[in-house]
Design an enzyme around this catalytic site. Structure first.
Site, PDB file in Angstrom:
ATOM      1  N   HIS A  18      34.105 -14.821  -3.716  1.00 35.16           N
ATOM      2  CA  HIS A  18      34.090 -15.963  -2.786  1.00 35.16           C
ATOM      3  C   HIS A  18      35.480 -16.585  -2.772  1.00 35.16           C
ATOM      4  O   HIS A  18      35.802 -17.444  -3.595  1.00 35.16           O
ATOM      5  CB  HIS A  18      33.011 -16.965  -3.228  1.00 35.16           C
ATOM      6  CG  HIS A  18      32.880 -18.155  -2.329  1.00 35.16           C
ATOM      7  ND1 HIS A  18      31.758 -18.951  -2.312  1.00 35.16           N
ATOM      8  CD2 HIS A  18      33.729 -18.706  -1.417  1.00 35.16           C
ATOM      9  CE1 HIS A  18      31.917 -19.924  -1.432  1.00 35.16           C
ATOM     10  NE2 HIS A  18      33.115 -19.806  -0.886  1.00 35.16           N
ATOM     11  N   HIS A  20      38.610 -17.553   0.205  1.00 31.02           N
ATOM     12  CA  HIS A  20      39.118 -17.574   1.585  1.00 31.02           C
ATOM     13  C   HIS A  20      40.620 -17.290   1.536  1.00 31.02           C
ATOM     14  O   HIS A  20      41.361 -18.064   0.904  1.00 31.02           O
ATOM     15  CB  HIS A  20      38.866 -18.938   2.224  1.00 31.02           C
ATOM     16  CG  HIS A  20      37.414 -19.331   2.214  1.00 31.02           C
ATOM     17  ND1 HIS A  20      36.608 -19.172   3.313  1.00 31.02           N
ATOM     18  CD2 HIS A  20      36.619 -19.845   1.237  1.00 31.02           C
ATOM     19  CE1 HIS A  20      35.377 -19.594   3.017  1.00 31.02           C
ATOM     20  NE2 HIS A  20      35.361 -20.002   1.766  1.00 31.02           N
ATOM     21  N   HIS A 198      27.708 -19.106   3.640  1.00 33.67           N
ATOM     22  CA  HIS A 198      27.776 -20.338   2.857  1.00 33.67           C
ATOM     23  C   HIS A 198      26.484 -21.115   3.129  1.00 33.67           C
ATOM     24  O   HIS A 198      26.109 -21.313   4.288  1.00 33.67           O
ATOM     25  CB  HIS A 198      28.942 -21.216   3.302  1.00 33.67           C
ATOM     26  CG  HIS A 198      30.292 -20.771   2.830  1.00 33.67           C
ATOM     27  ND1 HIS A 198      30.785 -19.513   3.036  1.00 33.67           N
ATOM     28  CD2 HIS A 198      31.260 -21.442   2.149  1.00 33.67           C
ATOM     29  CE1 HIS A 198      31.988 -19.422   2.509  1.00 33.67           C
ATOM     30  NE2 HIS A 198      32.315 -20.582   1.970  1.00 33.67           N
ATOM     31  N   GLU A 201      25.970 -25.808  -0.077  1.00 32.62           N
ATOM     32  CA  GLU A 201      27.191 -26.378  -0.677  1.00 32.62           C
ATOM     33  C   GLU A 201      27.071 -27.900  -0.539  1.00 32.62           C
ATOM     34  O   GLU A 201      26.914 -28.612  -1.520  1.00 32.62           O
ATOM     35  CB  GLU A 201      28.431 -25.849   0.050  1.00 32.62           C
ATOM     36  CG  GLU A 201      29.755 -26.431  -0.452  1.00 32.62           C
ATOM     37  CD  GLU A 201      30.976 -25.968   0.350  1.00 32.62           C
ATOM     38  OE1 GLU A 201      30.808 -25.417   1.453  1.00 32.62           O
ATOM     39  OE2 GLU A 201      32.113 -26.184  -0.133  1.00 32.62           O
ATOM     40  N   ASP A 279      37.144 -19.956  -4.280  1.00 33.97           N
ATOM     41  CA  ASP A 279      36.991 -20.553  -2.950  1.00 33.97           C
ATOM     42  C   ASP A 279      38.347 -20.702  -2.232  1.00 33.97           C
ATOM     43  O   ASP A 279      38.723 -19.831  -1.463  1.00 33.97           O
ATOM     44  CB  ASP A 279      36.265 -21.907  -3.065  1.00 33.97           C
ATOM     45  CG  ASP A 279      35.490 -22.287  -1.813  1.00 33.97           C
ATOM     46  OD1 ASP A 279      35.416 -21.476  -0.874  1.00 33.97           O
ATOM     47  OD2 ASP A 279      34.950 -23.413  -1.762  1.00 33.97           O
ATOM     48  N   ASP A 280      39.050 -21.803  -2.465  1.00 30.32           N
ATOM     49  CA  ASP A 280      40.349 -22.067  -1.822  1.00 30.32           C
ATOM     50  C   ASP A 280      41.328 -22.541  -2.895  1.00 30.32           C
ATOM     51  O   ASP A 280      41.642 -23.737  -2.983  1.00 30.32           O
ATOM     52  CB  ASP A 280      40.191 -23.153  -0.745  1.00 30.32           C
ATOM     53  CG  ASP A 280      39.170 -22.742   0.304  1.00 30.32           C
ATOM     54  OD1 ASP A 280      39.504 -21.911   1.159  1.00 30.32           O
ATOM     55  OD2 ASP A 280      38.028 -23.235   0.233  1.00 30.32           O
TER      56      ASP A 280
HETATM   57  N1  ADE Z   1      36.160 -22.653   4.494  1.00 26.23           N
HETATM   58  C1  ADE Z   1      37.027 -22.581   3.472  1.00 26.23           C
HETATM   59  N2  ADE Z   1      36.477 -23.081   2.369  1.00 26.23           N
HETATM   60  C2  ADE Z   1      35.233 -23.468   2.679  1.00 26.23           C
HETATM   61  C3  ADE Z   1      34.159 -24.043   1.962  1.00 26.23           C
HETATM   62  N3  ADE Z   1      34.250 -24.356   0.679  1.00 26.23           N
HETATM   63  N4  ADE Z   1      33.021 -24.316   2.620  1.00 26.23           N
HETATM   64  C4  ADE Z   1      32.912 -24.040   3.920  1.00 26.23           C
HETATM   65  N5  ADE Z   1      33.890 -23.491   4.631  1.00 26.23           N
HETATM   66  C5  ADE Z   1      35.040 -23.205   4.027  1.00 26.23           C
HETATM   67 ZN    ZN Z   2      33.903 -20.940   0.630  1.00 26.81          ZN
END
Ligand code: ADE
Ligand code: ZN
Length: 337
Positions: A18, A20, A198, A201, A279-280
């Site tokens: 997971h 991006h 997703h 969350e 994630d990011d």
């Molecule tokens: N796009 C990038 N990170 C995300 C996240 N945590 N939740 C939803 N969309 C995303």
């Molecule tokens: Zn994500």
């Protein structure tokens, strides 16, 4: 400067399911690409960018994240972004990755699909050759846009399916439930693509039910709200549906007030197939090792639990049984070392 990580965690073979790619854009590269492409940023310095990374919720983050992605214009930019991430993976002993990218963030600015795919795929090939990192690629639909736009995106992707393994669903979760995308996921399934979304969350447990029942997904990204619904927990355990959990992301986006409240180890103990992901990472303060580190510091994650989390990542990945076997062997060698 982030604190040094635990040696046993550095050595642990890791897998990322997971992630991006646009979320790996470090401020330094953002400035470099902005300059290279003649784009003016609303920030004056790397420090100013970093200072802006304070979020109250998912939408706060997404607003800044989509702005950052505007610096990506040419094949070389997508290559450089992906290559920087692969170097980080190599440094952190990540052996397999299944990143997401958001084509609509780029096609909406006139960037051709071929530009993104060739930059990303060339970097993946180099990463496999130089570092032995295997990969799968998942393209996500932006759920704040319409299903028709998602269907158009799937059409655009058709010439590139040799390089795309699955589809996902991301962006603003609240008020954009999975069932909005039933048709496009059904089309993607018929095309033989893997399916993830997703869900849970910020959105309720009902969105997880919907992703399973309406979209037929094989994995849930995040899924932490599952614990609100005991019947759903039973279903997820019985069907072994993986939940790709992202601890630092959840704290940064205020899903939990702090890491000691994170429920990932409770989920692991219940028998849910959870794994650790970043994630990011550029926006949330760390890559996968930093995520594991935070769990050690705040939840006393043990080596045995960390190994179980990686075993879950291996069984949840979209690679061949052969590659899974090789990865399990690496993990077993680590266990015995
Ligand atoms: N796009 C990038 N990170 C995300 C996240 N945590 N939740 C939803 N969309 C995303
Ligand atoms: Zn994500």
């Amino acid at each position: 400067m982030s604190k040094p990580s635990y040696d046993w965690l550095n050595k642990l073979p890791k897998i990322e399911l997971h992630l991006h790619l646009e979320g790996t854009l470090e401020p330094e590269l953002m400035f470099e690409l902005a300059q290279r492409n003649g784009i003016s940023l609303s920030y004056k310095s790397v420090e100013e960018v970093k200072a802006a990374y304070q979020f109250n919720n998912l939408q706060d983050f997404l607003d800044i994240y989509y702005q950052g992605a505007q610096v990506l214009k040419f094949e070389e930019d997508f290559y450089d972004l992906t290559w920087a991430y692969l170097n980080k993976c190599h440094e952190q002993n990540v052996i397999h990755i299944e990143p997401f990218f958001d084509p609509q963030t780029h096609t909406s600015r006139g960037i051709p699909f071929a530009t993104m795919i060739s930059g990303i795929s060339r970097a993946f090939d180099d990463g496999e050759k130089e570092f032995g990192i295997s990969y799968r690629l998942v393209m996500c639909f932006l759920r704040h846009l319409s299903e028709d736009e998602a269907i158009e995106t799937l059409e655009l992707a058709k010439p590139f399916l040799a390089n795309i393994d699955g589809v996902g669903l991301d962006s603003s979760e609240l008020n954009n439930p999975p069932e909005k995308f039933t048709e496009v996921f059904s089309q993607a399934q018929k095309m033989g693509l893997k399916l993830v979304a997703h869900a849970g969350e910020e959105g309720p447990a009902g969105y997880i039910w919907s992703a399973l029942d309406n979209l037929n997904v094989q994995r849930i990204d995040h899924g932490i709200r599952a614990l609100d619904d005991p019947e759903l927990v039973v279903r997820l355990i019985e069907t072994k549906i993986p939940l790709t959990v992202c601890p630092l992301s959840n704290v940064k986006l205020r899903v939990f007030d702090n890491m000691s409240q994170h429920t990932i180890l409770m989920m692991l103990d219940l028998g849910l197939c959870v794994c650790v992901n970043s994630d990011d990472p550029s926006y949330f303060g760390g890559y996968i090792t930093e995520n594991f580190n935070a769990l050690v510091d705040s939840l006393s994650l043990s080596k045995e639990q960390a190994i179980r989390l990686v075993e879950n990542s291996i069984s949840s990945s979209f690679v061949s049984e052969d590659r899974k076997f090789t990865m399990l062997k690496l993990l077993n060698d680590y266990k015995d070392s």
